[in-house]
Scaffold this active site. Structure first.
Site, short mmCIF file in Angstrom:
data_model
loop_
_atom_site.label_atom_id
_atom_site.label_comp_id
_atom_site.label_asym_id
_atom_site.label_seq_id
_atom_site.Cartn_x
_atom_site.Cartn_y
_atom_site.Cartn_z
N HIS A 346 24.07 -31.44 44.44
CA HIS A 346 24.20 -30.84 43.10
C HIS A 346 24.83 -31.76 42.08
O HIS A 346 25.11 -31.32 40.96
CB HIS A 346 25.03 -29.56 43.16
CG HIS A 346 24.39 -28.45 43.93
ND1 HIS A 346 23.61 -27.49 43.34
CD2 HIS A 346 24.39 -28.17 45.24
CE1 HIS A 346 23.18 -26.65 44.25
NE2 HIS A 346 23.64 -27.05 45.43
N LYS A 534 29.80 -22.81 29.56
CA LYS A 534 29.68 -23.53 30.83
C LYS A 534 31.06 -24.03 31.22
O LYS A 534 31.98 -23.94 30.42
CB LYS A 534 28.70 -24.71 30.69
CG LYS A 534 28.96 -25.56 29.44
CD LYS A 534 27.95 -26.69 29.28
CE LYS A 534 26.60 -26.26 28.73
NZ LYS A 534 25.50 -26.35 29.69
N ARG A 535 31.20 -24.57 32.45
CA ARG A 535 32.48 -25.18 32.82
C ARG A 535 32.87 -26.22 31.77
O ARG A 535 31.99 -26.85 31.18
CB ARG A 535 32.34 -25.92 34.16
CG ARG A 535 32.39 -25.05 35.37
CD ARG A 535 32.33 -25.89 36.64
NE ARG A 535 31.05 -26.54 36.82
CZ ARG A 535 30.88 -27.84 37.05
NH1 ARG A 535 31.91 -28.66 37.17
NH2 ARG A 535 29.66 -28.35 37.22
N LYS A 540 29.80 -32.69 29.89
CA LYS A 540 29.04 -31.63 29.22
C LYS A 540 29.21 -31.70 27.69
O LYS A 540 28.50 -31.05 26.95
CB LYS A 540 29.46 -30.27 29.76
CG LYS A 540 29.09 -30.07 31.24
CD LYS A 540 29.56 -28.72 31.75
CE LYS A 540 29.34 -28.53 33.23
NZ LYS A 540 27.96 -28.14 33.59
N THR A 642 21.78 -24.33 34.68
CA THR A 642 21.04 -23.08 34.89
C THR A 642 21.30 -22.13 33.71
O THR A 642 20.48 -21.27 33.41
CB THR A 642 21.47 -22.39 36.20
OG1 THR A 642 22.90 -22.46 36.31
CG2 THR A 642 20.83 -23.07 37.40
N LYS A 646 18.89 -19.42 31.34
CA LYS A 646 19.23 -18.04 30.94
C LYS A 646 19.07 -17.87 29.43
O LYS A 646 18.57 -16.85 28.96
CB LYS A 646 20.66 -17.70 31.39
CG LYS A 646 20.80 -17.67 32.92
CD LYS A 646 22.25 -17.74 33.41
CE LYS A 646 22.26 -18.16 34.89
NZ LYS A 646 23.57 -18.62 35.35
C1 26W Z 1 34.82 -31.70 44.56
C2 26W Z 1 34.49 -30.29 44.62
C3 26W Z 1 33.56 -29.78 43.62
C4 26W Z 1 33.04 -28.55 43.83
C5 26W Z 1 32.20 -27.96 42.93
C6 26W Z 1 33.22 -30.43 42.44
C7 26W Z 1 32.37 -29.85 41.53
C8 26W Z 1 31.85 -28.61 41.80
C9 26W Z 1 30.92 -27.99 40.81
C10 26W Z 1 31.49 -26.67 40.42
C11 26W Z 1 29.53 -28.01 41.38
C12 26W Z 1 28.50 -27.39 40.47
O1 26W Z 1 28.59 -26.25 40.06
N1 26W Z 1 27.44 -28.15 40.18
C13 26W Z 1 26.36 -27.64 39.35
O2 26W Z 1 25.37 -27.10 40.21
C14 26W Z 1 24.39 -26.43 39.46
C15 26W Z 1 23.44 -25.76 40.44
O3 26W Z 1 22.64 -26.69 41.07
C16 26W Z 1 23.66 -27.40 38.54
O4 26W Z 1 22.77 -26.66 37.75
C17 26W Z 1 24.65 -28.13 37.65
O5 26W Z 1 23.99 -29.13 36.90
C18 26W Z 1 25.76 -28.74 38.50
O6 26W Z 1 26.76 -29.30 37.67
#
Ligand code: 26W
Length: 804
Positions: A346, A534-535, A540, A642, A646
């Site tokens: 991801h 978004k986060r 971003k 995503t 939406k």
């Molecule tokens: C190091 C731990 C960690 C865990 C989770 C680092 C970063 C994360 C994020 C929260 C991961 C995440 O949400 N990634 C997103 O995944 C989506 C689903 O595939 C993508 O649409 C996003 O582009 C991506 O940033």
């Protein structure tokens, strides 16, 4: 279920007395909510049992989706809708003077995730069940989901989230199915009958107790299971300090992503990962054994999907079971494992690629470490044969190197499929980030562009628009979302476009009402609702957005002839608690809001709103109300996105870079129906590789840029002191890693274009319609069908679909 409202009412009243021990007259809204929830869950249980029974008897292949996050949001409305009893329940309750909408508001969001990755897992659960696919989720039942965000004096403050405070009606505790997960201790190796036997002794065990939730498919009999594991003290503790043991144990499922800047946090994270994996794999194997005498053909009946690398220990855990419990040889065990596990990546951000120090990994998981070590040695031998003498390459690709276990490498080596989540992202993995692995495993790599469940994000979140769609093209799109294409026929239909406009206005009014209630700010619904939710992360580029707002403010202040269509800039974002820079951006957005919202010269055209505590239930109100969707990540950084889908599905127009799924959104909506700006991924990557970007040049040569950047530090915000110096420094001293200044001019231009386009209402509505019409591709039903067919090789169970 209930055939009519009277039957429903009768049962509801009976149930209310039984569950709450109160008469109807004494009962509260919360009692009503719990009564209804319990009733629905009980009704579901027969079909739930039947589904499991059917899966057992048919011995069809099953998929298990392992994820450290499930961002479910609320389930009441969703379940009523999928069961097809929404109307009966609504009417029945109304007869009793109860408003279903209010009951829905009582439910706490199950917010067991940070962002896209967790919400994707939740959308996938819905699509699996709705497509009658035998697929289940496995996760952790965190006591506290993602923190609750408060904004105090413009700063983010985090409060522990309490979704379980009043219990959760959808879960069923299955204490008899608990699994003991061992940590620490050591491995004793002995030889018995000519084979090595490994025993994990002196381990400290933690009980994993499953809580199951029914996953109700849309108007079908299929009810799958989401199993969330709770960490509890084991009945056989070896540790003598019982209180400490209890605390340590329970902490494993206490928080989502505990702070991992210190070793203690790291140990907890790794513990969580193994806890999830070991409990899940062993419960999968346990139910498999009931139907099959050996695990020889396991991979033909079971597929295990790992959502990013967090559950990658599924690989050595399955190996451990096959080697130590089934007594298979390495080759056979490896063959089964590799054919069982599939992995989704991801992110390409290197800071998010997980690595664990051996000094932590080995003592915590001694037997698992031995197996990972063996996998690594065998893999390195293969590399050595293929690239003799190329030490550098072997060092780069090894699973264990420099005292670190590289989880992504383990995933790449130990799974049969590796996928990215949008076309561009998969290409970047193949050609750059994971190129060396692509060279040796070209067939493993494939793309699965993300999707969202159109049932939650359109049918449920935007009932007005759904009704209009049903009236114009029928309800077929609910099962076959690609049918939304047929809406394109209405692009010259003035009456239809006018209805589309009315609906958007009503949705904006609803959001405006919430904004006023919660924040005391009046949002003008004839202004453009320009939204970024978004986060919060530097890549971003919420910063680019807010600097643009500052620029507009400057224009309005300096040039009395400057005209723009009024805009309301809406933000929603949580910053990770330890992410200092991201928190600065939140403070900046709120500081700009203070300035522009109350300036009599600008407040009628410019509004900035930071919505507190962005989460799934709030998101459902936001997307339908958007005119413009901000998808402005530095190209190459957003794996997919995503939220962008939406927005599109609800008729917002994207202002975005050619990043992640934006590229595919552009294809589906049509080139003229999206506002694209900025560097391409190739350009960004080439700057990273070859240098050649100097942010100061942009600062010096463009006075619009110089003005807003200076305003961060020159007293423009009277009480800010040196508050925004870190942002200033990131732009000028650290050469603007995310190309904010490089893309600034291009962003101003495209925003101007978008603002102009909005003033041609009919044309805007046409563009909006073409977005909705093209959005069917982004249904997670399409995504899941691809996973099912190409990776998991699972088939829909033959069940009757309800003809409702
Ligand atoms: C190091 C731990 C960690 C865990 C989770 C680092 C970063 C994360 C994020 C929260 C991961 C995440 O949400 N990634 C997103 O995944 C989506 C689903 O595939 C993508 O649409 C996003 O582009 C991506 O940033």
């Amino acid at each position: 279920m209930f055939s009519d409202r009277d039957e429903f009412k009768e049962e509801f009243l009976k149930k209310l007395e039984m569950t709450c021990g109160k008469s109807f007259g004494e009962s509260t809204e919360r009692d009503h909510y719990f009564t209804l929830g319990n009733m629905i869950r009980e009704h579901v249980s027969t079909e739930w049992i039947n589904t499991n029974e059917r899966y057992r008897i048919d011995r069809e292949k099953q998929v298990y989706y392992l994820s450290i996050e499930f961002l479910l949001g609320r389930l009441l409305h969703h379940n009523l809708m999928n069961l097809g009893i929404e109307q009966v329940v609504k009417d029945g309750l109304a007869d009793l003077g109860i408003d279903l909408n209010r009951l829905e508001e009582i439910e706490a969001d199950a917010g067991l995730g940070n962002g896209g990755l967790g919400r994707l897992a939740a959308c996938f659960m819905d699509s699996l069940a709705s497509l009658n696919l035998p697929g289940h989720g496995c996760g952790i039942r965190y006591k506290h989901g993602l923190f609750e965000q408060k904004i105090v004096d413009g700063y983010q403050v985090e409060l522990p989230e309490q979704w379980l405070r009043n219990g959760h009606v959808w879960e069923v505790r299955k204490a008899d199915l608990a699994i003991e997960v061992p940590f620490w201790g050591k491995v004793e190796t002995t030889e018995e009958n000519g084979r090595l036997v490994f025993r994990h002794v002196n381990a400290e065990t933690i009980s994993a107790v499953p809580y199951d939730m029914p996953v109700v498919g849309y108007k079908t009999d299929t009810i799958n299971t989401l199993r969330l594991w709770n960490a509890e003290p084991s009945p056989y503790p070896v540790n003598h300090d019982i209180l400490k043991y209890k605390r340590d144990t329970e902490s494993v499922s206490e928080f989502l992503y505990p702070d991992d800047t210190h070793d203690e946090g790291k140990i907890l994270r790794l513990k969580q990962q193994y806890f999830l994996v070991s409990a899940s794999i062993r419960s999968i194997v346990r139910s498999y054994r009931k139907q099959h005498s050996s695990l020889r053909n396991f991979h033909e009946y079971v597929s295990i999907h790992i959502n990013d690398t967090h559950p990658v220990l599924a690989i050595p855990e399955l190996m451990r079971i096959l080697l130590d419990e089934e007594e298979m040889g390495w080759e056979e065990a490896w063959n089964i494992t590799v054919h069982t596990i599939a992995y989704t990546n991801h992110t390409t951000l290197s800071e998010a690629l997980e690595k664990w120090p051996v000094r932590i990994f080995q003592p915590l998981l001694p037997r698992i470490y031995m197996i990972v070590n063996e996998i690594n040695e065998r893999f390195c031998r293969v590399l050595w044969e293929r690239y003799p003498g190329d030490w550098k390459r072997i060092e780069d690709m090894a699973i264990i190197a420099h005292d670190q276990v590289k989880m992504a490498h383990l995933a790449l080596v130990g799974s049969l499929s590796v996928n990215g989540v949008a076309a561009l992202h998969t290409e970047i993995l193949k050609n750059r980030e994971m190129n060396q692995f692509y060279e040796i495993f070209p067939d493993k790599f494939n793309n699965k562009t993300n999707g969202i469940t159109h049932r939650r994000w359109l049918l449920k979140a935007n009932p007005l628009l759904s009704d209009l769609i049903n009236e114009s093209i029928g309800a077929g799109w609910i099962r076959e979302p690609e049918k939304l294409r047929e809406l394109a026929d209405f692009k010259n239909d003035r009456v239809f476009l006018d209805q589309l406009h009315q609906i958007k206005q009503l949705n904006k009014e609803k959001l405006a009402k919430r904004i006023q209630e919660q924040h005391g700010i009046i949002a003008d619904t004839s202004s453009i609702f320009d939204i970024q939710v978004k986060r919060l992360h530097a890549y971003k580029r919420q910063l680019l957005n807010i600097l643009h707002v500052m620029h507009l403010y400057n224009r309005l202040k300096e040039d009395s002839n400057f005209r723009m269509h009024p805009r309301t800039f809406i933000f929603g974002a949580k910053a990770s608690p330890g992410y200092y820079y991201a928190k600065k951006i939140i403070k900046l957005i709120n500081t700009v809001a203070e300035k522009v919202n109350y300036d009599p010269q600008t407040r009628d055209v410019l509004k900035v709103i930071f919505l507190e505590n962005y989460r799934v239930s709030l998101a459902e109100e936001i997307f339908p109300a958007a005119d413009i969707s901000e998808q402005i990540s530095t190209a190459s950084k957003e794996a997919s996105g995503t939220g962008n889908m939406k927005f599109m599905m609800n008729g917002a127009l994207t202002v975005g870079t050619l990043d992640g799924a934006n590229i595919e959104i552009k294809e589906k909506a049509g080139d003229g129906n999206i506002f694209i700006f900025g560097l391409t991924a190739d350009e960004v990557l080439s700057f990273y590789q070859n240098g050649g970007y100097n942010s100061r040049e942009y600062y010096h040569h463009d006075k619009r840029i110089r003005q807003v950047v200076d305003q961060l530090v020159n007293g423009f915000f009277p009480d800010a002191d040196d508050e925004f110096e870190p942002i200033f420094d990131s732009l000028l001293m650290e050469n603007d890693q995310y190309f904010v200044l490089r893309d600034f001019a291009s962003y101003i231009n495209i925003q101007k274009e978008a603002g102009k386009a909005y003033e041609d209402r009919e044309h805007w509505l046409k563009m909006s319609l073409m977005n909705i019409a093209g959005s069917g591709y982004f249904s997670s039903d399409r995504t899941i069908s691809e996973y099912a067919r190409e990776i998991w090789k699972i088939r829909p169970a033959g069940v009757e679909m309800m003809n409702k």
